[in-house]
Design a protein around this motif. Structure first.
Motif, PDB file in Angstrom:
ATOM      1  N   UNK A   1      27.623  44.958  31.456  1.00  0.00           N
ATOM      2  CA  UNK A   1      28.737  45.953  31.520  1.00  0.00           C
ATOM      3  C   UNK A   1      29.329  45.799  32.623  1.00  0.00           C
ATOM      4  N   UNK A   2      30.879  46.037  32.498  1.00  0.00           N
ATOM      5  CA  UNK A   2      31.648  46.196  33.385  1.00  0.00           C
ATOM      6  C   UNK A   2      31.180  47.148  34.698  1.00  0.00           C
ATOM      7  N   UNK A   3      30.675  48.367  34.364  1.00  0.00           N
ATOM      8  CA  UNK A   3      30.283  49.350  35.413  1.00  0.00           C
ATOM      9  C   UNK A   3      29.162  48.683  36.220  1.00  0.00           C
ATOM     10  N   UNK A   4      28.488  47.598  35.685  1.00  0.00           N
ATOM     11  CA  UNK A   4      27.500  47.030  36.566  1.00  0.00           C
ATOM     12  C   UNK A   4      27.717  45.599  36.974  1.00  0.00           C
ATOM     13  N   UNK A   5      28.738  44.918  36.541  1.00  0.00           N
ATOM     14  CA  UNK A   5      29.289  43.563  37.125  1.00  0.00           C
ATOM     15  C   UNK A   5      30.392  43.577  37.933  1.00  0.00           C
ATOM     16  N   UNK A   6      31.651  44.372  37.468  1.00  0.00           N
ATOM     17  CA  UNK A   6      32.834  44.384  38.065  1.00  0.00           C
ATOM     18  C   UNK A   6      32.981  45.419  39.025  1.00  0.00           C
ATOM     19  N   UNK A   7      32.607  46.432  38.484  1.00  0.00           N
ATOM     20  CA  UNK A   7      32.760  47.776  39.278  1.00  0.00           C
ATOM     21  C   UNK A   7      32.355  47.627  40.566  1.00  0.00           C
ATOM     22  N   UNK A   8      31.011  47.062  41.156  1.00  0.00           N
ATOM     23  CA  UNK A   8      30.609  46.991  42.409  1.00  0.00           C
ATOM     24  C   UNK A   8      31.466  46.150  43.226  1.00  0.00           C
ATOM     25  N   UNK A   9      32.246  45.258  42.718  1.00  0.00           N
ATOM     26  CA  UNK A   9      33.386  44.361  43.581  1.00  0.00           C
ATOM     27  C   UNK A   9      34.087  45.581  44.078  1.00  0.00           C
ATOM     28  N   UNK A  10      34.791  46.237  43.294  1.00  0.00           N
ATOM     29  CA  UNK A  10      35.889  47.253  43.366  1.00  0.00           C
ATOM     30  C   UNK A  10      35.244  48.380  44.429  1.00  0.00           C
ATOM     31  N   UNK A  11      34.157  48.633  44.175  1.00  0.00           N
ATOM     32  CA  UNK A  11      33.528  49.756  44.995  1.00  0.00           C
ATOM     33  C   UNK A  11      33.135  49.489  46.097  1.00  0.00           C
ATOM     34  N   UNK A  12      32.814  48.109  46.769  1.00  0.00           N
ATOM     35  CA  UNK A  12      32.397  47.605  47.848  1.00  0.00           C
ATOM     36  C   UNK A  12      33.862  47.510  48.610  1.00  0.00           C
ATOM     37  N   UNK A  13      34.890  46.933  47.893  1.00  0.00           N
ATOM     38  CA  UNK A  13      36.096  46.708  48.574  1.00  0.00           C
ATOM     39  C   UNK A  13      36.768  47.864  49.126  1.00  0.00           C
ATOM     40  N   UNK A  14      36.792  48.947  48.154  1.00  0.00           N
ATOM     41  CA  UNK A  14      37.401  50.290  48.413  1.00  0.00           C
ATOM     42  C   UNK A  14      36.416  51.067  49.522  1.00  0.00           C
ATOM     43  N   UNK A  15      35.223  50.808  49.397  1.00  0.00           N
ATOM     44  CA  UNK A  15      34.245  51.393  50.445  1.00  0.00           C
ATOM     45  C   UNK A  15      34.565  50.754  51.980  1.00  0.00           C
ATOM     46  N   UNK A  16      34.766  49.746  51.769  1.00  0.00           N
ATOM     47  CA  UNK A  16      35.305  49.012  53.267  1.00  0.00           C
ATOM     48  C   UNK A  16      36.504  49.543  53.629  1.00  0.00           C
ATOM     49  N   UNK A  17      37.485  49.208  52.780  1.00  0.00           N
ATOM     50  CA  UNK A  17      38.754  49.593  53.277  1.00  0.00           C
ATOM     51  C   UNK A  17      38.985  51.115  53.680  1.00  0.00           C
ATOM     52  N   UNK A  18      38.197  51.922  53.179  1.00  0.00           N
ATOM     53  CA  UNK A  18      38.198  53.602  53.528  1.00  0.00           C
ATOM     54  C   UNK A  18      37.651  53.844  54.988  1.00  0.00           C
ATOM     55  N   UNK A  19      36.725  52.824  55.220  1.00  0.00           N
ATOM     56  CA  UNK A  19      36.038  53.112  56.321  1.00  0.00           C
ATOM     57  C   UNK A  19      36.719  52.426  57.542  1.00  0.00           C
ATOM     58  N   UNK A  20      37.568  51.470  57.245  1.00  0.00           N
ATOM     59  CA  UNK A  20      38.439  50.952  58.259  1.00  0.00           C
ATOM     60  C   UNK A  20      39.769  51.463  58.263  1.00  0.00           C
ATOM     61  N   UNK A  21      39.964  52.500  57.534  1.00  0.00           N
ATOM     62  CA  UNK A  21      41.138  53.357  57.348  1.00  0.00           C
ATOM     63  C   UNK A  21      42.208  52.711  57.114  1.00  0.00           C
ATOM     64  N   UNK A  22      42.140  51.660  56.252  1.00  0.00           N
ATOM     65  CA  UNK A  22      43.256  50.937  55.702  1.00  0.00           C
ATOM     66  C   UNK A  22      43.732  51.623  54.345  1.00  0.00           C
TER      67      UNK A  22
END
Length: 849
Positions: free
Chosen positions: A674-695
């Protein structure tokens, strides 16, 4: 025979005399030349030769071209924050200055190829004459100087390589021009950096790395002689394939160095006995941090350069792109991490170590599609015998299995306001799979297509709290077929709001909405919003994403949603400069084009918030801690062949796809597929890093406050005017009379406790089921599209409260009971085990959510 020839010549003389006496006289002189005629003939030969040379000059490279070659630089591709992404070189070459090249190389080159290099002006007449004499005697020798060889290397098309007089003259003319513009050290440097050495290695630096795994500055005498010896014939003296010839040629170079004083005889005796010692490794050009992006950019830049008379390989262009190198790194890391984890799951599911033992039938199908199977058939074997031969080849079976079951993933992020592409990852590993899945791969989008269906419904007047019954759906198709979309749970008969239907990706409800608004309307809206290159088949099943599209199109269309209905074309380049920093072209973001009414887009964004707050994409917050105002949608196609997730934020839209190159291969897991377990973690990981870096600024919000319509605004103004016109005059308070001798005090109003409790403003509690914020404030001419009576089961915007049987958080159900009219959550990808995921019938090609 002689008599016949004499008769013919006599007849020719007579005919010429009758036709033209002057020509006849010239003909007789040629037949019977005098001494004077012979002398004039010999005298005319040099003149004719000079005239021929002069005629050839315009057909050789001009002075401007030679100056340009002297400062040749490849185009440099830079990120938005100034980092180098790539250099567009014509070959695998790295330019090094002459001072960074070992003197042994220069000594070996001059002693072997052109020992009078510092004495001549491009042409060595003595060597040319000697080579001509040897060639006439049957021992062919080359007489070209280093400068002439450089002319051949720089301008192979203009000069050519045919062994003709014309080619030699062009080569000589160009060599003289080069000597006029280049110093001797510059000629040596240019020659050593442009000469080919096989295996896609151009120049001495790449040759040193390829054959000896060291830099050109570190080459010793033996290594320098070996590489110099290859110049006479790269293939013939290839030290990898023909070591004996290469060794003999190396010793010949050493002997030439002794002859011209570059090496002592004693050193020659010692060195000539030593064997070849190669450290061979093909040099692969580094792909750079954004290889798929630069691959697509190269195609665009070549077309731009052709239109504007520039060369991307030599003019030193500086191309400034929209890519943010920091976001690109985060995206690459997220894709790599999730891809590796899913690959382990795929290996276990398919039994890759045992040659896809989990599905032997599909493996046989794969083998029948290989060139090896066709080759076995061509030998006369039957299908069964050919297949048996292939199955017996363990290495072939393993390679086919590994290739087919390799998990692929791609990712794209862009700024919705400007269309600037910020991160682009086309596959897990460019070196293993250079195919760009972002722009070239078309896959069914599944439920990520549903927002277009609901956008069309909201545009037609529907409200998020409108309801439809969760009943079986049967839609008649052209040709007599019946489409029966389904969800994993059985129809409940309960009414489900459009807000919940999108949050939990209900297929039956979406199909009913599609039936009301019409496939043509949805397809037209999706094309307008950004799905502009792929063909959309306007059939009912389009609601569940059955028409293949690219990730780039989907992210672009979601950018229109994030931009509150205005489409902005994706942008890759902001500026092109020349080598001196002068701006040649600037590319501003395209003018936004309104494709969806602003109020409709606001409603859609508000509803899509629920997907990540309590629906199928809730793990974006619970697992990855993504904060701020975000919305999105998950997607999974039938059989879990494709997993999708796209997240929108006012500053950034990011989407990912996960699957296999062959759609017949899946992760073989209803959970991981399912997309929530295959594709979503990619976007979640990316957004998490981007927000922590304040980008990405977590405080920026979508402007989803509904604006009052024209009628409502003027009605409010008219009401205010009437209230002001007929309001009673304010009563002036009377001043208290203070008797003489009394102290004047301020009046204090006494309030009874009971009155205080009765007059205080009550706290208004809006139930989670109200969903009031999504209702349009402006009166609509159309009645509600889906008027189903009953209480509203939506949720307040941004609410994370539990609907029905609890939150769908990363595939698990949390929470308990719910109101009777609340729908049973059927998450698209984060589905609880007891809720299930919607599926689609097989009619019209199935894709589920």
């Amino acid at each position: 025979m002689n008599r016949l020839i004499s008769s013919l010549l006599a007849a020719l003389d007579k005919g010429l005399t009758l036709a033209n006496p002057l020509v006849a006289k010239l003909w007789r002189h040629l037949r019977h030349p005098t001494r004077r005629t012979v002398a004039w003939g010999f005298a005319a030969l040099p003149v004719l030769f000079v005239l021929y040379v002069l005629l050839l000059i315009p057909f050789t490279p001009g002075i401007r071209d030679i100056r340009k070659a002297k400062i040749e630089q490849p185009a440099r591709i830079l990120s938005a924050d100034g980092k180098l992404l790539a250099e567009f070189k014509p070959s695998n070459r790295e330019w090094v200055s002459l001072k960074d090249i070992s003197p042994n190389v220069v000594n070996a080159l001059i002693a072997t190829e052109d020992h009078r290099f510092y004495q001549h002006f491009g042409l060595d007449w003595r060597r040319t004459a000697s080579a001509a004499l040897h060639t006439f005697s049957g021992d062919r020798q080359g007489g070209s100087t280093i400068t002439q060889q450089l002319a051949r290397n720089l301008y192979p098309d203009e000069i050519g390589r045919a062994p003709t007089l014309t080619r030699k003259l062009k080569e000589a003319i160009t060599a003289v021009k080069i000597e006029m513009l280049y110093t001797k050290p510059e000629i040596l440097e240019t020659y050593l950096n442009t000469v080919p050495f096989l295996y896609n290695a151009y120049g001495i630096e790449m040759a040193a790395r390829t054959y000896f795994d060291k830099s050109a500055s570190d080459l010793n005498v033996l290594e320098s002689a070996t590489l110099t010896g290859m110049l006479k014939g790269n293939s013939y003296y290839n030290p990898v394939l023909n070591p004996e010839r290469a060794l003999q040629r190396r010793n010949t170079v050493l002997a030439q160095m002794v002859k011209y004083g570059k090496l002592t005889p004693a050193a020659y005796d010692t060195l000539s006995r030593k064997p070849l010692r190669l450290d061979f490794e093909r040099q692969v050009e580094p792909p750079g941090p954004a290889p798929h992006f630069t691959q697509q950019l190269r195609k665009w830049l070549v077309a731009w350069a052709d239109r504007n008379d520039y060369n991307i390989y030599s003019d030193g262009l500086v191309v400034r792109t929209t890519i943010d190198s920091r976001l690109q790194t985060m995206a690459t890391q997220a894709v790599t991490l999730q891809g590796n984890q899913l690959q382990g799951i795929a290996n276990s599911a398919w039994g890759t170590r045992a040659g896809c033992s989990a599905d032997k039938d599909l493996l046989r199908t794969f083998l029948r599609e290989t060139p090896d199977f066709r080759a076995a058939k061509d030998t006369g074997l039957s299908d069964d015998d050919a297949l048996k031969r292939l199955l017996a080849d363990r290495q072939l079976v393993q390679n086919v299995c590994n290739t087919k079951t390799r998990v692929q993933a791609d990712f794209l992020a862009m700024n919705p306001r400007t269309g600037e592409i910020k991160a682009w990852v086309g596959s897990r590993d460019f070196s293993e799979d250079p195919f760009d899945h972002v722009q070239q791969a078309r896959r069914q989008p599944g439920s990520t297509f549903k927002p277009f269906v609901y956008a069309a419904a909201f545009e037609a007047g529907a409200k998020p709290d409108d309801k439809l019954p969760d009943n079986p759906v049967e839609i008649q198709l052209t040709g007599g077929e019946i489409w029966k979309p389904s969800d994993e749970d059985e129809p409940s008969g309960r009414s489900i709001s459009l807000r919940d239907a999108l949050a939990y990706s209900r297929n039956r409800i979406t199909a009913q909405v599609m039936e009301k608004v019409g496939p043509n309307r949805v397809a037209k809206l999706a094309r307008a919003m950004g799905v502009r290159d792929s063909e959309l088949d306007p059939v009912p099943s389009l609601a569940l994403g059955t028409s293949p599209v690219t990730l780039k199109e989907m992210v672009s269309a979601y950018g229109t949603i994030a931009n509150l209905g205005t489409y902005v074309e994706p942008l890759m380049v902001t500026r092109i400069e020349d080598r001196n920093g002068n701006v040649l072209a600037q590319f501003a973001p395209a003018t936004p084009k309104r494709e969806l009414p602003a109020d409709t887009a606001r409603t859609l964004v508000d509803v899509m918030r629920d997907v990540v707050s309590r629906g199928t994409g809730a793990s974006i917050r619970t697992r990855f801690g993504v904060r701020g105002d975000v919305a999105g949608k998950t997607g999974t196609t039938q059989g879990n062949a494709d997993g999708w997730f796209i997240l929108i934020h006012p500053q950034l839209v990011a989407g990912a796809w996960v699957g296999f190159n062959d759609s017949r291969v899946t992760l073989r897991s209803d959970y991981w597929g399912q997309g929530a377990h295959s594709a979503l973690p990619i976007v979640g990981d990316f957004f998490q890093r981007a927000q922590r870096s304040r980008l990405v600024d977590t405080h920026v919000k979508f402007d989803t406050e509904q604006q009052p319509g024209w009628f409502a605004e003027r009605s409010a103004r008219l009401s205010d005017w009437f209230q002001h016109l007929f309001a009673p005059a304010p009563v002036q308070p009377q001043k208290p009379v203070v008797a003489r001798g009394q102290t004047r005090r301020s009046p204090v109003a006494s309030v009874k406790p009971a009155e205080t409790a009765g007059t205080a403003a009550p706290v208004s509690e809006v139930p989670e089921a109200a969903g009031a914020s999504a209702v349009l404030a402006e009166p609509r001419a159309l009645p509600p599209l889906l008027p189903v009576p009953g209480s509203v089961s939506g949720s307040a915007p941004g609410s994370a409260a539990a609907p029905a049987v609890g939150d769908a958080v990363d595939g698990e159900t949390h929470g308990g009971g719910a109101p009777a009219l609340a729908p049973t959550p059927t998450p698209d990808d984060a589905a609880p085990p007891d809720a299930g995921q919607g599926g689609e019938g097989t009619a019209n090609g199935g894709a589920s959510n």
